[in-house]
Design an enzyme around this catalytic site. Sequence first.
Site, PDB file in Angstrom:
ATOM      1  N   CYS A  58       0.825  -1.212   0.000  1.00  0.00           N
ATOM      2  CA  CYS A  58       0.000   0.000   0.000  1.00  0.00           C
ATOM      3  C   CYS A  58       0.860   1.265   0.000  1.00  0.00           C
ATOM      4  O   CYS A  58       1.572   1.544   0.971  1.00  0.00           O
ATOM      5  CB  CYS A  58      -0.911  -0.043   1.225  1.00  0.00           C
ATOM      6  SG  CYS A  58      -1.748   1.490   1.604  1.00  0.00           S
ATOM      7  N   CYS A  61       0.074   3.815   2.738  1.00  0.00           N
ATOM      8  CA  CYS A  61       0.525   3.288   4.032  1.00  0.00           C
ATOM      9  C   CYS A  61       1.985   3.666   4.277  1.00  0.00           C
ATOM     10  O   CYS A  61       2.381   3.949   5.412  1.00  0.00           O
ATOM     11  CB  CYS A  61       0.379   1.771   4.089  1.00  0.00           C
ATOM     12  SG  CYS A  61      -1.324   1.193   3.977  1.00  0.00           S
TER      13      CYS A  61
END
Length: 137
Positions: A58, A61
């Site tokens: 991600c 993230c």
Amino acid sequence: MEAELERIKREMLRRMLSGERREGLANCPFDHTADEESLSSSLSRCKVVIADFWAEWCGPCRITSPIVEAIARKYEGRVAVLKINVDEHPELAAEYEVFSIPTIVVFHRGKEVQRFIGYSPSLPRQLDSLVKELIAA
């Protein structure tokens, strides 16, 4: 100086003998590989808990990770910061209704008080402000 040290020693001894503890400040970890057990344990013993639901693949993230780590360093021992990999713990993501990552869930005294979904330039300020407020509460 010696008088001040003596006063501090006496105060520490008084607290130890009375069993007085500073609530929420003991054993609140920064756990990079949190699981259900560490989350449950932290929720029961720490006043403030931050659960960062993320995944390695991600991109957002990776942007929020340094923000979470800075909070963990700043409030070390006083706030539990748990990084929960949703690929390794999908049951926790489902239990806490995490449908998008990154999702940062902030708990106070075991109850969710706020969640941050995705990245925002105001995230560092908002998260720090919330943590300060919850520690003081």
